[in-house]
Design a protein around this motif. Structure first.
Motif, PDB file in Angstrom:
ATOM      1  N   UNK A 126     -23.442  32.681 -51.255  1.00 14.71           N
ATOM      2  CA  UNK A 126     -22.192  32.831 -50.517  1.00 14.71           C
ATOM      3  C   UNK A 126     -22.448  32.929 -49.014  1.00 14.71           C
ATOM      4  N   UNK A 127     -23.505  33.599 -48.617  1.00 10.05           N
ATOM      5  CA  UNK A 127     -23.801  33.741 -47.188  1.00 10.05           C
ATOM      6  C   UNK A 127     -23.938  32.399 -46.489  1.00 10.05           C
ATOM      7  N   UNK A 128     -24.382  31.382 -47.216  1.00 13.43           N
ATOM      8  CA  UNK A 128     -24.593  30.074 -46.602  1.00 13.43           C
ATOM      9  C   UNK A 128     -23.290  29.430 -46.148  1.00 13.43           C
ATOM     10  N   UNK A 129     -22.170  29.765 -46.796  1.00 15.03           N
ATOM     11  CA  UNK A 129     -20.883  29.260 -46.317  1.00 15.03           C
ATOM     12  C   UNK A 129     -20.558  29.805 -44.934  1.00 15.03           C
ATOM     13  N   UNK A 130     -21.130  30.966 -44.598  1.00 13.42           N
ATOM     14  CA  UNK A 130     -20.840  31.629 -43.335  1.00 13.42           C
ATOM     15  C   UNK A 130     -21.962  31.444 -42.311  1.00 13.42           C
ATOM     16  N   UNK A 131     -22.978  30.644 -42.665  1.00 14.68           N
ATOM     17  CA  UNK A 131     -23.952  30.243 -41.654  1.00 14.68           C
ATOM     18  C   UNK A 131     -25.337  30.820 -41.755  1.00 14.68           C
ATOM     19  N   UNK A 132     -25.673  31.544 -42.823  1.00  9.93           N
ATOM     20  CA  UNK A 132     -27.000  32.141 -42.895  1.00  9.93           C
ATOM     21  C   UNK A 132     -27.472  32.351 -44.317  1.00  9.93           C
ATOM     22  N   UNK A 133     -28.779  32.469 -44.471  1.00 10.51           N
ATOM     23  CA  UNK A 133     -29.368  32.740 -45.775  1.00 10.51           C
ATOM     24  C   UNK A 133     -29.134  34.198 -46.158  1.00 10.51           C
ATOM     25  N   UNK A 134     -29.129  34.500 -47.463  1.00  9.98           N
ATOM     26  CA  UNK A 134     -28.977  35.907 -47.872  1.00  9.98           C
ATOM     27  C   UNK A 134     -30.172  36.737 -47.417  1.00  9.98           C
ATOM     28  N   UNK A 135     -29.887  37.921 -46.930  1.00  9.07           N
ATOM     29  CA  UNK A 135     -30.939  38.839 -46.502  1.00  9.07           C
ATOM     30  C   UNK A 135     -30.460  40.260 -46.756  1.00  9.07           C
ATOM     31  N   UNK A 136     -31.384  41.204 -46.880  1.00  7.98           N
ATOM     32  CA  UNK A 136     -30.961  42.591 -47.118  1.00  7.98           C
ATOM     33  C   UNK A 136     -30.116  43.119 -45.963  1.00  7.98           C
ATOM     34  N   UNK A 137     -29.159  43.964 -46.303  1.00  7.18           N
ATOM     35  CA  UNK A 137     -28.268  44.588 -45.331  1.00  7.18           C
ATOM     36  C   UNK A 137     -28.410  46.096 -45.473  1.00  7.18           C
ATOM     37  N   UNK A 138     -28.487  46.797 -44.353  1.00  2.00           N
ATOM     38  CA  UNK A 138     -28.642  48.257 -44.368  1.00  2.00           C
ATOM     39  C   UNK A 138     -27.297  48.926 -44.135  1.00  2.00           C
ATOM     40  N   UNK A 139     -26.928  49.818 -45.053  1.00  2.00           N
ATOM     41  CA  UNK A 139     -25.638  50.499 -44.961  1.00  2.00           C
ATOM     42  C   UNK A 139     -25.799  51.972 -44.604  1.00  2.00           C
ATOM     43  N   UNK A 140     -24.686  52.541 -44.151  1.00  2.00           N
ATOM     44  CA  UNK A 140     -24.613  53.987 -43.990  1.00  2.00           C
ATOM     45  C   UNK A 140     -24.225  54.613 -45.328  1.00  2.00           C
ATOM     46  N   UNK A 141     -24.037  55.932 -45.342  1.00  3.09           N
ATOM     47  CA  UNK A 141     -23.481  56.639 -46.491  1.00  3.09           C
ATOM     48  C   UNK A 141     -22.357  57.531 -45.979  1.00  3.09           C
ATOM     49  N   UNK A 142     -21.256  57.561 -46.716  1.00  4.66           N
ATOM     50  CA  UNK A 142     -20.071  58.300 -46.280  1.00  4.66           C
ATOM     51  C   UNK A 142     -20.029  59.691 -46.883  1.00  4.66           C
ATOM     52  N   UNK A 143     -19.740  60.663 -46.037  1.00  7.87           N
ATOM     53  CA  UNK A 143     -19.548  62.052 -46.466  1.00  7.87           C
ATOM     54  C   UNK A 143     -18.051  62.345 -46.380  1.00  7.87           C
ATOM     55  N   UNK A 144     -17.408  62.662 -47.501  1.00 10.28           N
ATOM     56  CA  UNK A 144     -15.955  62.868 -47.491  1.00 10.28           C
ATOM     57  C   UNK A 144     -15.572  64.183 -46.830  1.00 10.28           C
ATOM     58  N   UNK A 145     -14.275  64.466 -46.814  1.00  7.53           N
ATOM     59  CA  UNK A 145     -13.792  65.735 -46.280  1.00  7.53           C
ATOM     60  C   UNK A 145     -14.218  66.855 -47.227  1.00  7.53           C
ATOM     61  N   UNK A 146     -15.061  67.735 -46.723  1.00  9.09           N
ATOM     62  CA  UNK A 146     -15.641  68.841 -47.483  1.00  9.09           C
ATOM     63  C   UNK A 146     -15.782  70.047 -46.568  1.00  9.09           C
ATOM     64  N   UNK A 147     -15.928  71.249 -47.134  1.00  5.58           N
ATOM     65  CA  UNK A 147     -16.309  72.391 -46.304  1.00  5.58           C
ATOM     66  C   UNK A 147     -17.644  72.112 -45.604  1.00  5.58           C
ATOM     67  N   UNK A 148     -17.882  72.702 -44.439  1.00  5.37           N
ATOM     68  CA  UNK A 148     -19.082  72.392 -43.664  1.00  5.37           C
ATOM     69  C   UNK A 148     -20.387  72.528 -44.445  1.00  5.37           C
ATOM     70  N   UNK A 149     -20.511  73.596 -45.240  1.00  5.71           N
ATOM     71  CA  UNK A 149     -21.774  73.799 -45.948  1.00  5.71           C
ATOM     72  C   UNK A 149     -21.998  72.711 -47.006  1.00  5.71           C
ATOM     73  N   UNK A 150     -20.930  72.256 -47.648  1.00  3.24           N
ATOM     74  CA  UNK A 150     -21.061  71.187 -48.637  1.00  3.24           C
ATOM     75  C   UNK A 150     -21.361  69.846 -47.961  1.00  3.24           C
ATOM     76  N   UNK A 151     -20.718  69.611 -46.826  1.00  2.00           N
ATOM     77  CA  UNK A 151     -21.001  68.387 -46.075  1.00  2.00           C
ATOM     78  C   UNK A 151     -22.452  68.364 -45.611  1.00  2.00           C
ATOM     79  N   UNK A 152     -22.962  69.514 -45.190  1.00  2.00           N
ATOM     80  CA  UNK A 152     -24.366  69.600 -44.767  1.00  2.00           C
ATOM     81  C   UNK A 152     -25.301  69.301 -45.926  1.00  2.00           C
TER      82      UNK A 152
END
Length: 358
Positions: A126-152
């Motif tokens: 699929x990436x080739x339709x958009x101009x490039x070969x497939x390659x690994x992508x690095x993502x973040x991780x999401x921390x939801x709304x939590x109390x501060x100690x749980x978010x930590x």
């Protein structure tokens, strides 16, 4: 992104079904709490037996669709594709968006399945339709709304798993948000931090939040969609008064939305989220943002590997994304294919490379 060549395979059958994906843990943002993703799975089968898969993740406060409405729209859209050549994906994507304006989750699923079938039939990633070969992508991780100690605790665990980029959900009240983000910074002092208010603040609250964190010495990579999506003037007001880059997310569903935001000078970053625009229009939005010297971000909904890998292919094909938030499937109790909890999204072809376990 031209299809080129002969017409090739044609759509013979479109199948639409619900896809329920329980989450590992409740996921709270300023718009509400989810315990399960109620998604839509679409498969497009061609007359040569090729099957492509697509997924949409309707969330009424964001996409404006219930799951029932998305299923109905996807089925109606499938009827319009009957007998059409999959190589005409650009025309067909435009026709579907004209026929079903605003049905973004349903059309993301149908459009993805169409593109996937076309690529699988041609042996292309699929990436080739958009101009490039497939390659690994690095993502973040999401921390939801939590109390501060749980978010930590979540932040500490994420760093131990190799995540160097974290996104913290905010919009629950400035004081609580400041405490949560500060706790995450203390638990992950070397991580890049983004915050996402999902429209949960006023412009004045956004400015106060940014200044309070600055006074605490907490640095941020960006603040994403702090104010109501319709308040473009408020977004511009914030951008002009804080040093942290401001990203537009829910304010940009279409290329026309992107033009409105960049002409207003309302954002430093544009979030190109396929769950809002679909793959074809995502490329157009990215081009508009680049032309306006805005940075690019890609985001996701609570999607399985089908939706996540589709977005990662677009990122790999277009290149130039400064912020990648493609962790939706990492928040699931179980994905549609075996998935390692890792900051690296490994993608392959043909198509987006994912065939869901039945």
């Amino acid at each position: 992104m031209s299809a080129g060549g002969d017409a090739g395979a044609r759509v013979e059958r479109v199948t639409v079904e619900p896809l329920d994906l329980p989450l590992r843990e409740p996921f709270e943002i300023s718009l509400g709490t989810q315990h399960e993703a109620h998604n839509v799975l679409v498969s497009v089968e061609t007359d040569d037996g090729t099957v492509g898969y697509g997924e949409g993740s309707p969330l009424p406060p964001v996409t404006g669709e219930t799951r029932e409405a998305a299923l109905a729209t996807a089925r109606a859209a499938g009827e319009l594709l009957d007998g059409e050549p999959v190589a005409d994906y650009r025309r067909l994507a435009g026709d579907l968006r004209d026929a079903f304006p605003g049905a973004v989750s349903a059309l993301f699923a149908v459009e993805t399945a169409l593109l996937d079938a076309h690529c699988r039939e041609r042996g292309l990633a699929l990436s080739e339709l958009f101009g490039g070969a497939p390659r690994p992508v690095t993502t973040d991780l999401t921390i939801p709304i939590l109390p501060p100690e749980d978010a930590a605790d979540r932040a500490h665990d994420a760093v131990s798993e190799g995540f160097e980029h974290l996104k913290v959900k905010t919009g629950s009240g400035v004081e609580a948000d400041v405490e949560r983000v500060t706790a995450v910074r203390e638990a992950a002092p070397d991580a890049e931090l983004k915050v996402d208010a999902n429209q949960g603040w006023t412009p004045a609250e956004t400015i106060r939040f940014a200044r309070e964190l600055r006074d605490r010495g907490v640095d941020l990579a960006l603040i994403e969609q702090p104010v109501d999506a319709a308040d473009i003037e408020g977004l511009r007001h914030v951008r002009e008064r804080i040093a942290v880059p401001v990203a537009a997310d829910e304010a940009v569903f279409t290329p026309e939305d992107a033009m409105r935001v960049v002409r207003a000078g309302a954002a430093d970053v544009v979030n190109v989220k396929l769950g809002k625009s679909g793959p074809v229009a995502a490329a157009e939005i990215a081009a508009i943002a680049r032309a306006a010297n805005c940075q690019l971000m890609v985001g996701c909904m609570l999607e399985s590997a089908i939706g996540i890998h589709t977005s990662a292919h677009v990122v790999a094909g277009l290149g130039g994304f400064d912020y990648v938030d493609l962790d939706g499937n990492l928040l699931l109790a179980e994905d549609v294919v075996p998935t390692e909890r890792s900051p690296t999204v490994d993608i392959a072809g043909p198509g987006h490379g994912v065939v869901p376990d039945q």
